[in-house]
Design a protein around this motif. Structure first.
Motif, PDB file in Angstrom:
ATOM      1  N   ALA A 125       0.840  -1.191   0.000  1.00 24.85           N
ATOM      2  CA  ALA A 125       0.000   0.000   0.000  1.00 24.85           C
ATOM      3  C   ALA A 125       0.880   1.247   0.000  1.00 24.85           C
ATOM      4  N   LEU A 131      -1.200   3.410  -4.226  1.00 25.99           N
ATOM      5  CA  LEU A 131      -2.082   2.247  -4.316  1.00 25.99           C
ATOM      6  C   LEU A 131      -2.632   1.855  -2.959  1.00 25.99           C
ATOM      7  N   THR A 143      -6.807  -3.788  -5.474  1.00 27.80           N
ATOM      8  CA  THR A 143      -6.517  -5.158  -5.875  1.00 27.80           C
ATOM      9  C   THR A 143      -7.588  -5.677  -6.825  1.00 27.80           C
ATOM     10  N   VAL A 194      -2.440  -5.413  -3.988  1.00 25.91           N
ATOM     11  CA  VAL A 194      -1.886  -4.404  -3.083  1.00 25.91           C
ATOM     12  C   VAL A 194      -2.043  -4.914  -1.665  1.00 25.91           C
TER      13      VAL A 194
END
Length: 122
Positions: A14, A86, A91, A120
């Protein structure tokens, strides 16, 4: 017929970044708008971004606006999706798509790639 092949997916933490690529082959790339969509397990396909043939028009889904950037290089028949900041909820399997004419956020594209997985981790 246009063939689309995505690449660049993978596992990222992340806050990290990834750049997806989508290479087109077959018929001429000329005049095709390109889009990126994604689909997470158990969820419907979601619009991510689109770009017009000339790159004069781009548009993003609300959940990625300000973090993702779509671009294209017509000389290389390639479209890109730069993904920054992200989050685990990003995901999904990411798909690129091509359509002749005007770009749209609806999944009414003529050609689709096979998808690339983005995961992620938190």
């Amino acid at each position: 017929q246009v063939q689309l092949v995505e690449s660049g997916g993978g596992l990222v933490q992340a806050g990290g970044s990834l750049r997806l690529s989508c290479a087109a082959s077959g018929r001429t790339f000329s005049g095709y708008a390109m889009g990126w969509f994604r689909q997470a397990p158990g969820k419907e396909r979601e619009f991510v971004a689109y770009i017009s043939w000339s790159s004069s028009s781009t548009y993003y889904g609300g959940s990625v606006k300000g973090r993702f950037t779509i671009s294209r290089d017509n000389a290389k028949n390639t479209v890109y999706l730069q993904m920054n900041s992200l989050k685990p909820e990003d995901t999904a399997v990411y798909y690129c798509a091509a359509k002749k004419g005007v770009a749209t956020s609806r999944p009414s594209y003529d050609y689709w790639g096979q998808g690339t997985q983005v995961t992620v981790s938190s």
